[in-house]
Enzyme design. Structure first.
Site, PDB file in Angstrom:
ATOM      1  N   HIS A   1       0.665  -1.228   0.162  1.00  0.00           N
ATOM      2  CA  HIS A   1      -0.073   0.077   0.093  1.00  0.00           C
ATOM      3  C   HIS A   1       0.862   1.285  -0.186  1.00  0.00           C
ATOM      4  CE1 HIS A   1       0.491  -0.135   4.199  1.00  0.00           C
ATOM      5  NE2 HIS A   1       0.062   1.324   4.197  1.00  0.00           N
TER       6      HIS A   1
ATOM      7  N   LYS B   1       0.550   5.338  -1.693  1.00  0.00           N
ATOM      8  CA  LYS B   1       0.294   6.602  -0.810  1.00  0.00           C
ATOM      9  C   LYS B   1       0.734   7.872  -1.617  1.00  0.00           C
ATOM     10  CE  LYS B   1       1.919   4.997   3.825  1.00  0.00           C
ATOM     11  NZ  LYS B   1       0.860   5.270   4.585  1.00  0.00           N
TER      12      LYS B   1
ATOM     13  N   GLU C   1       6.777   4.687  14.314  1.00  0.00           N
ATOM     14  CA  GLU C   1       5.450   4.786  14.846  1.00  0.00           C
ATOM     15  C   GLU C   1       5.316   4.989  16.390  1.00  0.00           C
ATOM     16  OE1 GLU C   1       2.758   2.483  11.877  1.00  0.00           O
ATOM     17  OE2 GLU C   1       4.442   1.311  12.417  1.00  0.00           O
TER      18      GLU C   1
ATOM     19  N   ASP D   1       8.179  -6.612   8.334  1.00  0.00           N
ATOM     20  CA  ASP D   1       6.937  -5.892   8.223  1.00  0.00           C
ATOM     21  C   ASP D   1       7.216  -4.709   7.561  1.00  0.00           C
ATOM     22  OD1 ASP D   1       4.119  -5.364   9.026  1.00  0.00           O
ATOM     23  OD2 ASP D   1       4.927  -3.906  10.468  1.00  0.00           O
TER      24      ASP D   1
ATOM     25  N   HIS E   1       7.820  -2.232   2.470  1.00  0.00           N
ATOM     26  CA  HIS E   1       7.320  -0.855   2.173  1.00  0.00           C
ATOM     27  C   HIS E   1       8.522   0.024   1.891  1.00  0.00           C
ATOM     28  CE1 HIS E   1       3.485  -1.917   3.365  1.00  0.00           C
ATOM     29  NE2 HIS E   1       3.624  -2.009   4.748  1.00  0.00           N
TER      30      HIS E   1
ATOM     31  N   LYS F   1       8.326   0.507  16.348  1.00  0.00           N
ATOM     32  CA  LYS F   1       6.756   0.624  16.840  1.00  0.00           C
ATOM     33  C   LYS F   1       7.197   1.237  18.324  1.00  0.00           C
ATOM     34  CE  LYS F   1       4.165  -1.862  14.288  1.00  0.00           C
ATOM     35  NZ  LYS F   1       3.471  -1.172  13.199  1.00  0.00           N
TER      36      LYS F   1
HETATM   37  C1  BG6 Z   1       1.688  -2.200   7.612  1.00  0.00           C
HETATM   38  C2  BG6 Z   1       2.395  -2.552   8.516  1.00  0.00           C
HETATM   39  O1  BG6 Z   1       1.787  -2.586   6.216  1.00  0.00           O
HETATM   40  O2  BG6 Z   1       1.878  -0.829   7.450  1.00  0.00           O
HETATM   41  C3  BG6 Z   1       1.883  -2.107  10.130  1.00  0.00           C
HETATM   42  O3  BG6 Z   1       1.923  -4.259   8.727  1.00  0.00           O
HETATM   43  C4  BG6 Z   1       2.264  -0.525   9.952  1.00  0.00           C
HETATM   44  O4  BG6 Z   1       2.809  -2.375  10.964  1.00  0.00           O
HETATM   45  C5  BG6 Z   1       1.583   0.131   8.579  1.00  0.00           C
HETATM   46  O5  BG6 Z   1       1.910  -0.091  10.958  1.00  0.00           O
HETATM   47  C6  BG6 Z   1       2.096   1.464   8.536  1.00  0.00           C
HETATM   48  O6  BG6 Z   1       1.352   1.937   7.456  1.00  0.00           O
HETATM   49  P1  BG6 Z   1       0.560   3.153   7.577  1.00  0.00           P
HETATM   50  O7  BG6 Z   1      -0.024   3.581   6.120  1.00  0.00           O
HETATM   51  O8  BG6 Z   1      -0.821   2.575   8.454  1.00  0.00           O
HETATM   52  O9  BG6 Z   1       0.832   4.230   8.247  1.00  0.00           O
END
Ligand code: BG6
Length: 461
Positions: free
Chosen positions: A165, A169, A203, A222, A227, A326
């Site tokens: 995803h 963005k 995060e 992850d 990403h 995290k």
């Molecule tokens: C996800 C992860 O793919 O992306 C999560 O599994 C993470 O751990 C998240 O928090 C972060 O993306 P976004 O768009 O929610 O900030």
């Protein structure tokens, strides 16, 4: 079956990903793209009535701020099927229930995804079938290779969407405009002018009850393996001649093929941490190791930082530092490009010359350019200023963008098979070094900036 009609089949429909991300994205997509003809079927292994399923969708669409004639029509026509998608008979029943060309969305753990794909490979499939596979794609390099090989036996690559995803963005997409529509940046976008590049996704969120998935993945897999390597590819790739999927994804694949751990030394080019009890923004958070479902023998990290080199003409010698974690003190989600100092500052110029930095914030969507200019008062003294701009938000969230590609059959914003393998290849030496305990698992209190002992990762000989 109408040829334009798509049936989005969500496998894992009762799960958290579906409720929190997929359905809100679908609602936004339907409300903004009136020409899409979509039917939705939810599939899960727990019993649920159609009415309960509709209630869930309604709540998720509401959370995504989507309510339109299209979302109401979709809810009225949707169904939930209790089925085991690893079984051919159940899959056949699912296909028979589709009124449009099916797009199977795997909101499932990688091991189950592999089983479903194995079943699909051996059965009769509807023509035009599309597959959308959530990350992580495979659980390591050999399993990603095996899954790619299996997929290639029964479906063309353009109909396989490996979902990331971050590619949906808007800030990541905005990098394309910033880099390739301004002569100013592309000209200095290389090792002669750039000192280092940092891509961070810190995060404040903790585990949020996701131990079942996260404890097997950890911060490296992850966030970085998937990403952040996609973001690196967009930052570092050569200019594509078009934004077609072949050109764009080809340019991303090319730069990732040249990417490896800094100096080939995984033990010095990476580090990992795990949060202990603490408090984040006034909220108490227990230690990760004590969370239900966490198995401490896995030594899962909640913070990972790695340094990579891109061994090509443009980037040789420039460290790319990727970090994500995290339960940190701040939601710092940005790309920082630090330029080299000027070769000579005119003698007599006073004040401090800070390195020019371009900071692209991934959330909120902004960019800042730090410059030195002549300040007020003494015209020979330097002052530091920041030029800031806000990137326009896209009308949809990232999942809406990704789902649009899947439902329109455009793979541009999906991860190509070879790219998924490259991303695993890049992190494999790091995973191996961590497994051998060649890198300590440092503790950091939840709500802190990370382990106190961490200085900058070494990038000089
Ligand atoms: C996800 C992860 O793919 O992306 C999560 O599994 C993470 O751990 C998240 O928090 C972060 O993306 P976004 O768009 O929610 O900030």
């Amino acid at each position: 079956m109408s040829s334009n009609r798509r049936t989005l089949v969500i496998l894992g429909a009762s799960g958290d990903l579906t409720a929190r991300l997929l359905l809100p994205g679908l609602g936004q997509l339907l409300s903004t793209q009136g020409d899409l003809e979509v039917e939705l079927i939810g599939v899960g292994n727990i019993p649920m009535t159609d009415a309960q399923w509709r209630k869930r969708i309604t709540a998720s669409f509401k959370a995504g701020g989507a309510s339109s004639a299209a979302t109401r029509a979709l809810i009225a026509g949707t169904r939930y099927l209790e089925a085991d998608a690893t079984k051919a008979d159940d899959l056949a029943k699912i296909f028979a229930a589709c009124s449009g060309t099916p797009a199977l969305y795997f909101a499932l753990p990688p091991a189950v995804t592999e089983l479903v794909c194995a079943t699909l490979s051996k059965m009769q499939r509807p023509s035009g079938l599309v597959l959308a596979l959530e990350k992580p794609f495979g659980t390591n390099l050999p399993s990603a290779r095996a899954l790619n090989r299996l997929l290639a036996t029964f479906i063309p690559e353009e109909r396989v969407h490996r979902v990331d995803h971050f590619l949906g963005k808007s800030t990541v997409l905005n990098i394309l405009g910033l880099r390739f529509a301004n002569r100013l940046f592309e000209h200095s976008w290389n090792s002669s002018n750039i000192e280092r590049v940092e891509i961070s996704y810190d995060e404040t969120l903790g585990l949020e009850g996701r131990a079942g998935y996260y404890d097997h993945a950890g911060a490296l897999v992850d966030m970085i393996q998937s990403h952040l390597l996609q973001v690196l590819a967009v930052i570092a790739m050569e200019p594509p001649s078009t934004l077609d999927s072949a050109d764009l994804r080809g340019a991303m694949a090319q730069v990732l093929r040249a990417t490896r751990v800094w100096q080939g030394k995984a033990a010095t080019g990476s580090r990992r941490g795990r949060y202990t009890a603490g408090s984040v923004a006034g909220r108490k958070l227990g230690a990760y190791a004590k969370e239900p479902g966490v198995d401490t023998s896995r030594a899962t990290e909640t913070l990972a930082e790695i340094v990579l080199s891109i061994d090509n003409w443009r980037w040789a010698g420039v460290p790319f530092v990727l970090r994500s974690g995290k339960a940190l003190d701040d939601d710092r989600k940005d790309i920082v490009i630090t330029f080299k100092p000027v070769p000579h500052l005119p003698t007599g110029m006073t004040g401090t010359s800070v390195p020019t930095q371009l900071r692209i914030a991934l959330d909120p969507h902004m960019m800042h350019l730090d410059l030195n200019i002549n300040g007020e008062g003494d015209p020979f003294a330097l002052d530091n200023v920041t030029l800031s701009a806000t990137f326009a938000d896209s009308v949809m969230g990232a999942y809406g963008e990704v789902l649009e590609g899947i439902l329109r059959g455009d793979p541009t914003l999906s991860v190509r098979g070879d790219v998924a393998e490259e991303c695993w290849r890049i992190v494999t030496p790091i995973l191996a070094a961590w497994r051998k305990d060649a890198v300590p698992l440092d503790g950091y209190p939840a709500g802190s900036a990370g382990p106190r002992s961490w200085k900058q990762l070494p990038t000089k000989d």
